[in-house]
Enzyme design. Structure first.
Site, mmCIF file in Angstrom:
data_model
loop_
_atom_site.group_PDB
_atom_site.id
_atom_site.type_symbol
_atom_site.label_atom_id
_atom_site.label_comp_id
_atom_site.label_asym_id
_atom_site.label_seq_id
_atom_site.Cartn_x
_atom_site.Cartn_y
_atom_site.Cartn_z
ATOM 1 N N GLU A 76 -9.844 1.322 -5.405
ATOM 2 C CA GLU A 76 -10.418 1.103 -4.071
ATOM 3 C C GLU A 76 -9.912 2.116 -3.047
ATOM 4 O O GLU A 76 -8.723 2.451 -3.032
ATOM 5 C CB GLU A 76 -10.027 -0.303 -3.631
ATOM 6 C CG GLU A 76 -10.402 -0.634 -2.214
ATOM 7 C CD GLU A 76 -9.871 -2.000 -1.794
ATOM 8 O OE1 GLU A 76 -9.449 -2.788 -2.666
ATOM 9 O OE2 GLU A 76 -9.888 -2.279 -0.590
ATOM 10 N N TYR B 207 0.839 -1.194 0.000
ATOM 11 C CA TYR B 207 0.000 0.000 0.000
ATOM 12 C C TYR B 207 0.878 1.250 0.000
ATOM 13 O O TYR B 207 1.824 1.356 0.778
ATOM 14 C CB TYR B 207 -0.939 -0.011 1.204
ATOM 15 C CG TYR B 207 -1.860 -1.209 1.184
ATOM 16 C CD1 TYR B 207 -2.576 -1.525 0.027
ATOM 17 C CD2 TYR B 207 -1.990 -2.037 2.286
ATOM 18 C CE1 TYR B 207 -3.406 -2.636 -0.011
ATOM 19 C CE2 TYR B 207 -2.820 -3.146 2.251
ATOM 20 C CZ TYR B 207 -3.521 -3.444 1.098
ATOM 21 O OH TYR B 207 -4.336 -4.540 1.052
ATOM 22 N N HIS C 1 -5.763 2.543 -0.449
ATOM 23 C CA HIS C 1 -5.701 2.392 1.003
ATOM 24 C C HIS C 1 -5.700 3.756 1.698
ATOM 25 O O HIS C 1 -4.945 3.976 2.659
ATOM 26 C CB HIS C 1 -4.478 1.559 1.412
ATOM 27 C CG HIS C 1 -4.831 0.412 2.313
ATOM 28 N ND1 HIS C 1 -4.646 0.455 3.676
ATOM 29 C CD2 HIS C 1 -5.371 -0.791 2.056
ATOM 30 C CE1 HIS C 1 -5.046 -0.681 4.211
ATOM 31 N NE2 HIS C 1 -5.502 -1.454 3.251
HETATM 32 MG MG MG Z 1 -8.469 -2.629 0.716
#
Ligand code: MG
Length: 434
Positions: A264, A186, A240
């Site tokens: 996302e 991330y 994230h």
């Molecule tokens: Mg996630």
């Protein structure tokens, strides 16, 4: 048939139905909850699991649920043992909705993460019990199969663009149609290595996130993936929550040419109002909700059509009952589901999501989880992954059991590397949302 006999027959029908119900319940008195057990265990790594076993008054009839919370496993265990377990004792497990609602308000203050874990576990265990009583898998009770299997997305990562591309290819060769691509975890692509960059004297020296660098690097990664892999593979990426709102809008725009399946968590939960701006400037599909625990978080995003995929974790929102209600809302507003699973998920929660996925019309995708081999022995019935799809079994209920002796041999352990993975910083030592 005489008219009088016809009406007599109608009057007899409810009584006949009641008889049939009693026959199905094998003439036993109404069920009650006799015992409540928290089963904390770990399959190693970041697997910090707490399972709930609801044991009924019918010999051999019990249900399993997932109350796992990787960051607060011991608190969840105490909440079951000291607070909610005693509240459920003696109640009728057939009344899922009523028990859900009364548990939800039991602590007066609603929707805490711990309480939602426990409520979710109760809900799953009650659906498990109902399925076992009916002799049917839970998805049959939810309306039956709306698809043949549950499609999964895989997690590809790599230190550089070349390695990410190779790892996406590997999953495509395994049969995955959907692959999430990250470049160094991330925030990867935007991380300044430890000790590098312009730092305050004596300040933070670890790896540091730089959002401008990240917003430049990630579109280049996906440009390469599209050039090398074509348009057949469906690509996903997880931000994230690392970005400030305007940079989130900027990244969403820059990703549009790469035809993402979804991007996302481009915003943290605190800034979800910015999805309105993102919607106005790009068609890049948005997935959101991994950290949501409250309907006031997901309701407006769905009802205002501001996201494309809702991404809550089933064991953080109230279980199967809530997931079905969210799915009904999504269906009305053209949003799809992508229940969050993550690296710490457990097989009971995975199956709870699976039964919902199979039975709803607005299913989008399911995040994959692959468990170490010991899990298939500790939790017999754990779903199988094959060629990019998830397969449960057709056993009554959720289709999973727990070997408690084996679970006891694998007690909860402190997280390897400590529990500070959520602490991300910039070069000047400021915190970034994890
Ligand atoms: Mg996630």
């Amino acid at each position: 048939m005489h008219r009088r006999d016809f009406f007599k027959g109608l009057l007899a029908m409810p009584a006949a139905a009641a008889q049939q119900y009693l026959a199905r319940a094998r003439g036993l008195p109404p069920l009650t909850i006799r015992e409540v057990k928290a089963i904390p265990t770990s399959a190693g790594g970041s697997y910090q699991w707490v399972f709930l076993k609801i044991i009924t008054s019918e010999p051999g009839l019990y249900g399993l649920g997932s109350a796992s919370n990787v960051n607060q496993a011991f608190s969840v265990t105490a909440a079951i043992e000291k607070h909610l377990g005693p509240f459920w004792m003696g109640k009728n497990p057939d009344r899922i909705e009523d028990l859900w609602q009364s548990t939800h308000v039991r602590s007066y203050w609603r929707n805490s993460t711990i309480q939602n874990n426990v409520l979710s576990a109760l809900d799953m265990a009650l659906w498990d019990i109902k399925g076992k009583r009916a002799g049917m898998p839970v998805y049959e009770l939810l309306g039956g199969k709306a698809r043949d299997a549950v499609a999964l997305y895989a997690h590809a990562d790599g230190r550089d663009m070349e390695e990410v591309e190779q790892n996406v290819r590997k999953f495509m060769e395994e049969g995955y149609r959907h692959v999430r691509a990250q470049m160094g975890g991330y925030g990867g692509g935007g991380m300044i290595p430890a000790g590098r960059g312009s730092r305050p004297t004596g300040g933070y020296a670890g790896p540091a996130f730089d959002e401008e660098q990240y917003v430049d690097a990630i579109p280049k990664l996906f440009e390469r993936l599209r050039v090398k892999l074509g348009n057949d593979v469906k690509l996903l990426h997880d931000v994230h929550e690392h970005l400030t709102p305007t940079m989130a809008v900027e990244l969403a725009k820059r990703m549009e040419p790469y035809r993402m399946f979804f991007v996302e968590d481009i915003l943290p939960p605190e800034q979800i109002a910015y999805f309105r701006q993102i919607r106005q400037v790009t068609t890049t599909p948005m997935a959101m909700g991994e950290l949501f625990t409250h309907p006031h978080e997901w309701n407006p995003l769905i009802a205002e059509r501001l996201i494309d995929f809702i991404r809550c974790r089933v064991s953080q929102i109230g279980g199967i009952t809530t997931a079905k209600k969210i799915a009904a809302l999504c269906e009305a507003f053209g949003v799809r589901t992508a229940w969050q699973e993550g690296g710490d998920n457990d097989p009971v929660n995975q199956l709870a999501a699976y039964h919902v996925d199979l039975s709803i019309p607005c299913f989008g995708i399911q995040e994959e989880n692959h468990f170490p081999p010991l899990v298939y022995e500790m939790l017999p019935g754990t779903a199988q992954l094959k060629g990019g799809y998830l397969y449960g079994n057709d056993a009554p209920g959720l289709g999973i059991d727990i070997n408690e002796a084996m679970a006891a041999k694998h007690p909860l352990q402190p997280l390897p590397g400590g529990d500070n993975w959520t602490t991300v910083r910039t070069v000047d030592g400021s915190l970034v949302k994890p």
